[in-house]
Motif scaffolding. Structure first.
Motif, PDB file in Angstrom:
ATOM      1  N   HIS A  64      -7.648 -43.485  -8.925  1.00  0.00           N
ATOM      2  CA  HIS A  64      -6.306 -44.073  -8.806  1.00  0.00           C
ATOM      3  C   HIS A  64      -6.221 -45.368  -8.003  1.00  0.00           C
ATOM      4  CE1 HIS A  64      -4.768 -40.483 -10.679  1.00  0.00           C
ATOM      5  NE2 HIS A  64      -5.247 -39.713  -9.719  1.00  0.00           N
ATOM      6  N   SER A  65      -7.193 -45.636  -7.143  1.00  0.00           N
ATOM      7  CA  SER A  65      -7.093 -46.834  -6.304  1.00  0.00           C
ATOM      8  C   SER A  65      -7.655 -48.056  -7.025  1.00  0.00           C
ATOM      9  CB  SER A  65      -7.850 -46.627  -4.988  1.00  0.00           C
ATOM     10  OG  SER A  65      -7.760 -47.790  -4.192  1.00  0.00           O
ATOM     11  N   THR A  66      -7.028 -49.189  -6.803  1.00  0.00           N
ATOM     12  CA  THR A  66      -7.549 -50.461  -7.310  1.00  0.00           C
ATOM     13  C   THR A  66      -7.946 -51.385  -6.158  1.00  0.00           C
ATOM     14  OG1 THR A  66      -5.299 -51.362  -7.425  1.00  0.00           O
ATOM     15  CG2 THR A  66      -6.190 -50.345  -9.435  1.00  0.00           C
ATOM     16  N   ASP A  67      -7.827 -50.886  -4.933  1.00  0.00           N
ATOM     17  CA  ASP A  67      -8.182 -51.674  -3.752  1.00  0.00           C
ATOM     18  C   ASP A  67      -9.710 -51.675  -3.600  1.00  0.00           C
ATOM     19  OD1 ASP A  67      -8.898 -52.238  -0.976  1.00  0.00           O
ATOM     20  OD2 ASP A  67      -6.764 -52.136  -0.533  1.00  0.00           O
ATOM     21  N   GLY A  68     -10.335 -52.839  -3.717  1.00  0.00           N
ATOM     22  CA  GLY A  68     -11.787 -52.929  -3.680  1.00  0.00           C
ATOM     23  C   GLY A  68     -12.398 -52.371  -2.412  1.00  0.00           C
ATOM     24  N   THR A  69     -11.736 -52.596  -1.277  1.00  0.00           N
ATOM     25  CA  THR A  69     -12.290 -52.118  -0.004  1.00  0.00           C
ATOM     26  C   THR A  69     -12.228 -50.597   0.078  1.00  0.00           C
ATOM     27  OG1 THR A  69     -11.550 -54.159   1.059  1.00  0.00           O
ATOM     28  CG2 THR A  69     -12.186 -52.356   2.498  1.00  0.00           C
ATOM     29  N   VAL A  70     -11.106 -50.014  -0.344  1.00  0.00           N
ATOM     30  CA  VAL A  70     -10.986 -48.548  -0.357  1.00  0.00           C
ATOM     31  C   VAL A  70     -12.039 -47.947  -1.285  1.00  0.00           C
ATOM     32  CG1 VAL A  70      -9.517 -46.604  -1.035  1.00  0.00           C
ATOM     33  CG2 VAL A  70      -8.542 -48.508   0.263  1.00  0.00           C
ATOM     34  N   LEU A  71     -12.209 -48.534  -2.458  1.00  0.00           N
ATOM     35  CA  LEU A  71     -13.213 -48.033  -3.394  1.00  0.00           C
ATOM     36  C   LEU A  71     -14.608 -48.098  -2.781  1.00  0.00           C
ATOM     37  CD1 LEU A  71     -11.918 -49.666  -6.705  1.00  0.00           C
ATOM     38  CD2 LEU A  71     -11.855 -47.232  -6.109  1.00  0.00           C
ATOM     39  N   ARG A  72     -14.902 -49.179  -2.082  1.00  0.00           N
ATOM     40  CA  ARG A  72     -16.215 -49.315  -1.442  1.00  0.00           C
ATOM     41  C   ARG A  72     -16.408 -48.246  -0.367  1.00  0.00           C
ATOM     42  NH1 ARG A  72     -17.635 -51.971   3.058  1.00  0.00           N
ATOM     43  NH2 ARG A  72     -15.699 -53.172   3.097  1.00  0.00           N
ATOM     44  N   PHE A  73     -15.368 -48.025   0.471  1.00  0.00           N
ATOM     45  CA  PHE A  73     -15.453 -46.974   1.489  1.00  0.00           C
ATOM     46  C   PHE A  73     -15.787 -45.632   0.843  1.00  0.00           C
ATOM     47  CE2 PHE A  73     -12.125 -49.251   4.369  1.00  0.00           C
ATOM     48  CZ  PHE A  73     -13.127 -49.976   4.985  1.00  0.00           C
ATOM     49  N   VAL A  74     -15.026 -45.282  -0.195  1.00  0.00           N
ATOM     50  CA  VAL A  74     -15.155 -43.968  -0.827  1.00  0.00           C
ATOM     51  C   VAL A  74     -16.511 -43.824  -1.520  1.00  0.00           C
ATOM     52  CG1 VAL A  74     -14.231 -42.495  -2.659  1.00  0.00           C
ATOM     53  CG2 VAL A  74     -12.667 -43.643  -1.072  1.00  0.00           C
ATOM     54  N   LEU A  75     -16.934 -44.859  -2.222  1.00  0.00           N
ATOM     55  CA  LEU A  75     -18.224 -44.807  -2.916  1.00  0.00           C
ATOM     56  C   LEU A  75     -19.379 -44.655  -1.935  1.00  0.00           C
ATOM     57  CD1 LEU A  75     -17.456 -47.589  -5.529  1.00  0.00           C
ATOM     58  CD2 LEU A  75     -18.094 -45.242  -6.119  1.00  0.00           C
ATOM     59  N   ASN A  76     -19.314 -45.362  -0.802  1.00  0.00           N
ATOM     60  CA  ASN A  76     -20.373 -45.236   0.207  1.00  0.00           C
ATOM     61  C   ASN A  76     -20.439 -43.826   0.781  1.00  0.00           C
ATOM     62  OD1 ASN A  76     -21.117 -47.900  -0.090  1.00  0.00           O
ATOM     63  ND2 ASN A  76     -19.986 -48.635   1.679  1.00  0.00           N
ATOM     64  N   ILE A  77     -19.277 -43.222   1.013  1.00  0.00           N
ATOM     65  CA  ILE A  77     -19.242 -41.845   1.527  1.00  0.00           C
ATOM     66  C   ILE A  77     -19.867 -40.896   0.505  1.00  0.00           C
ATOM     67  CG2 ILE A  77     -17.762 -39.921   2.229  1.00  0.00           C
ATOM     68  CD1 ILE A  77     -15.716 -42.070   3.173  1.00  0.00           C
ATOM     69  N   ILE A  78     -19.462 -41.043  -0.765  1.00  0.00           N
ATOM     70  CA  ILE A  78     -19.981 -40.167  -1.818  1.00  0.00           C
ATOM     71  C   ILE A  78     -21.490 -40.346  -1.979  1.00  0.00           C
ATOM     72  CG2 ILE A  78     -19.935 -39.692  -4.299  1.00  0.00           C
ATOM     73  CD1 ILE A  78     -16.932 -40.305  -4.236  1.00  0.00           C
ATOM     74  N   ALA A  79     -21.964 -41.585  -1.908  1.00  0.00           N
ATOM     75  CA  ALA A  79     -23.408 -41.829  -2.006  1.00  0.00           C
ATOM     76  C   ALA A  79     -24.162 -41.088  -0.910  1.00  0.00           C
ATOM     77  CB  ALA A  79     -23.686 -43.334  -1.932  1.00  0.00           C
ATOM     78  N   ALA A  80     -23.591 -41.073   0.292  1.00  0.00           N
ATOM     79  CA  ALA A  80     -24.221 -40.334   1.397  1.00  0.00           C
ATOM     80  C   ALA A  80     -24.181 -38.825   1.127  1.00  0.00           C
ATOM     81  CB  ALA A  80     -23.511 -40.655   2.709  1.00  0.00           C
ATOM     82  N   PHE A  81     -23.072 -38.336   0.578  1.00  0.00           N
ATOM     83  CA  PHE A  81     -22.951 -36.911   0.259  1.00  0.00           C
ATOM     84  C   PHE A  81     -24.039 -36.460  -0.727  1.00  0.00           C
ATOM     85  CE2 PHE A  81     -18.073 -36.246   1.013  1.00  0.00           C
ATOM     86  CZ  PHE A  81     -18.261 -36.515   2.364  1.00  0.00           C
ATOM     87  N   LEU A  82     -24.339 -37.297  -1.710  1.00  0.00           N
ATOM     88  CA  LEU A  82     -25.254 -36.903  -2.786  1.00  0.00           C
ATOM     89  C   LEU A  82     -26.676 -36.645  -2.300  1.00  0.00           C
ATOM     90  CD1 LEU A  82     -24.040 -39.283  -5.641  1.00  0.00           C
ATOM     91  CD2 LEU A  82     -23.736 -36.801  -5.511  1.00  0.00           C
ATOM     92  N   ASP A  83     -26.987 -37.086  -1.084  1.00  0.00           N
ATOM     93  CA  ASP A  83     -28.307 -36.805  -0.510  1.00  0.00           C
ATOM     94  C   ASP A  83     -28.390 -35.414   0.098  1.00  0.00           C
ATOM     95  OD1 ASP A  83     -29.419 -39.254  -1.199  1.00  0.00           O
ATOM     96  OD2 ASP A  83     -28.692 -40.234   0.624  1.00  0.00           O
ATOM     97  N   HIS A  84     -27.298 -34.648   0.011  1.00  0.00           N
ATOM     98  CA  HIS A  84     -27.259 -33.335   0.662  1.00  0.00           C
ATOM     99  C   HIS A  84     -27.552 -32.178  -0.299  1.00  0.00           C
ATOM    100  CE1 HIS A  84     -25.928 -34.355   4.784  1.00  0.00           C
ATOM    101  NE2 HIS A  84     -25.472 -35.437   4.193  1.00  0.00           N
ATOM    102  N   GLY A  85     -28.228 -32.464  -1.414  1.00  0.00           N
ATOM    103  CA  GLY A  85     -28.760 -31.369  -2.208  1.00  0.00           C
ATOM    104  C   GLY A  85     -28.010 -31.030  -3.474  1.00  0.00           C
ATOM    105  N   GLU A  86     -28.463 -29.942  -4.092  1.00  0.00           N
ATOM    106  CA  GLU A  86     -28.051 -29.563  -5.434  1.00  0.00           C
ATOM    107  C   GLU A  86     -26.585 -29.159  -5.521  1.00  0.00           C
ATOM    108  OE1 GLU A  86     -28.976 -29.222  -9.459  1.00  0.00           O
ATOM    109  OE2 GLU A  86     -30.173 -29.998  -7.806  1.00  0.00           O
ATOM    110  N   GLU A  87     -26.089 -28.453  -4.503  1.00  0.00           N
ATOM    111  CA  GLU A  87     -24.715 -27.941  -4.580  1.00  0.00           C
ATOM    112  C   GLU A  87     -23.697 -29.072  -4.681  1.00  0.00           C
ATOM    113  OE1 GLU A  87     -21.682 -24.983  -2.099  1.00  0.00           O
ATOM    114  OE2 GLU A  87     -23.827 -25.027  -1.609  1.00  0.00           O
ATOM    115  N   ILE A  88     -23.830 -30.095  -3.833  1.00  0.00           N
ATOM    116  CA  ILE A  88     -22.880 -31.207  -3.874  1.00  0.00           C
ATOM    117  C   ILE A  88     -23.067 -32.035  -5.147  1.00  0.00           C
ATOM    118  CG2 ILE A  88     -24.327 -32.821  -2.574  1.00  0.00           C
ATOM    119  CD1 ILE A  88     -20.495 -32.448  -2.259  1.00  0.00           C
ATOM    120  N   THR A  89     -24.313 -32.115  -5.638  1.00  0.00           N
ATOM    121  CA  THR A  89     -24.564 -32.828  -6.891  1.00  0.00           C
ATOM    122  C   THR A  89     -23.863 -32.135  -8.048  1.00  0.00           C
ATOM    123  OG1 THR A  89     -26.714 -33.574  -6.070  1.00  0.00           O
ATOM    124  CG2 THR A  89     -26.357 -33.692  -8.445  1.00  0.00           C
TER     125      THR A  89
END
Length: 383
Positions: free
Chosen positions: A123-148
């Motif tokens: 829903h967001s079109t704010d580039g900075t918000v999208l960058r914040f959220v994407l960086n958080i999710i990228a970090a989450f994905l390193d936490h294994g199979e369940e989060i993937t």
């Protein structure tokens, strides 16, 4: 004042020692928008590049407070538009606290923050918000199979792909999207590979690679994009779809990269050809491409800037030649370069020896002329 806190580690330590974090956490839980924004900004500043600050925020329930407010706000196009700065501050604060802190990330995951973060991507079109959220999710994905698996259920890959199309002029967002899509835990899944192809994102990834050719600072983006492309095309079903996709014309792109000056892209081009050449039907068609076999051998016989790059690119070229050499139609096209292949059989780089021997074996299989020619090659027989 807030800037001074952010710029000085000493000031951040003083804030922590003066026990300012518990009141800030309480403000995040209970405040009206204006105070909430200030509390988020203050917590973010205290935690900026400070593991001590992050530890205290975590122990005082700050992560819980931020994620709870995100759940309460229920991000949608309407709520983001009406309270954009609140969403910006909440996501920005969570981003600052999460980065480089595994325990904070684990806590945020446990608090079911991923579905809310994916809603922001929708829903967001704010580039900075999208960058914040994407960086958080990228970090989450390193936490294994369940989060993937949770990310897959939430259709993360197609949603992130759409952002790559709509935000293609924002370099920081583009890089953040590629960091998410290029996470091996996610990209290794055949379902994700197919979703990425079906989303039409490959043409945008090719565009990113080609755009980066003339940019001296685009190396990281180009490498991630290349890795995504190669891994997606490693899926045999997608390789067939890509091969038939005349609009994408990935064979031509791979040829251009192999003929270009960027060493890394020479390897990418060879890997793409190798992935396309995993069926006799496609190999038969590929060897009809003018100069394809010749170009692969030029890539194989070129000099490179480092030993690491040399092995990587030559290995990619030999992999492509090995796949092509399985096909009967391709054998006569490769045979004139037999001496070049044999020179790698006795080289001092095991990875290249292994691939070159594999290539020679495939050439001789079912071809008595080549087999007879090599029958008296003692060094080859001793490998």
């Amino acid at each position: 004042y807030q800037r001074r806190v952010r710029e000085s580690e000493d000031n951040r330590i003083i804030m922590v020692q003066q026990a300012v974090i518990p009141p800030l956490v309480a403000m995040v839980h209970n405040s009206a928008p204006r105070a909430l924004r200030q509390a988020c900004r203050a917590m973010g500043n205290i935690c900026f590049e400070s593991q001590t600050g992050r530890d205290i925020v975590l122990s005082e329930g700050g992560v819980n407070a931020l994620v709870t407010r995100l759940h309460e706000l229920k991000p949608s196009e309407a709520t983001i538009k009406s309270e954009n700065e609140v969403h910006y501050m909440l996501c920005g604060s969570l981003h600052t606290i999460c980065m480089d802190h595994e325990e904070v990330q684990k806590e945020a995951i446990k608090l079911k923050s991923l579905p809310i973060l994916v809603d922001y991507l929708k829903h967001s079109t704010d580039g900075t918000v999208l960058r914040f959220v994407l960086n958080i999710i990228a970090a989450f994905l390193d936490h294994g199979e369940e989060i993937t698996e949770a990310a897959i259920e939430l259709n993360l890959a197609p949603i992130a792909s759409d952002i790559l199309k709509t935000q293609k002029d924002d370099e920081s967002v583009k890089e953040a999207v590629l960091d998410v899509l290029g996470n091996f835990n996610l990209l290794d899944k055949p379902l994700i590979q197919m979703q990425l192809y079906q989303s039409g994102v490959l043409s945008h990834i090719v565009e990113i690679i080609n755009t980066s050719l003339d940019e001296t600072d685009a190396d990281a983006i180009e490498r991630i994009a290349s890795e995504i492309l190669v891994l997606v095309v490693s899926h045999d079903g997608i390789a067939q779809l890509v091969f038939e996709d005349k609009a994408l014309d990935l064979t031509k792109e791979a040829m251009d990269w192999m003929k270009g000056y960027q060493e890394h892209l020479k390897g990418t081009g060879a890997l793409v050809i190798g992935n396309l050449a995993t069926s006799d039907l496609r190999s038969s068609a590929l060897v009809e491409t003018p100069e394809l076999v010749e170009t692969l051998f030029k890539v194989l016989d070129s000099d490179y800037s480092s030993d690491e790059m040399l092995v990587k690119v030559k290995h990619a070229s030999l992999s492509a030649l090995r796949n092509l050499s399985i096909c009967e139609v391709a054998k006569p096209r490769i045979r004139p370069y037999l001496e070049t292949l044999l020179s790698y059989v006795s080289c001092d780089m095991p990875m290249l020896v292994y691939k070159s021997v594999g290539c020679v074996r495939c050439l001789t299989r079912g071809n008595s002329e080549i087999a007879s020619e090599l029958a008296l090659n003692i060094p080859l027989l001793q490998v």
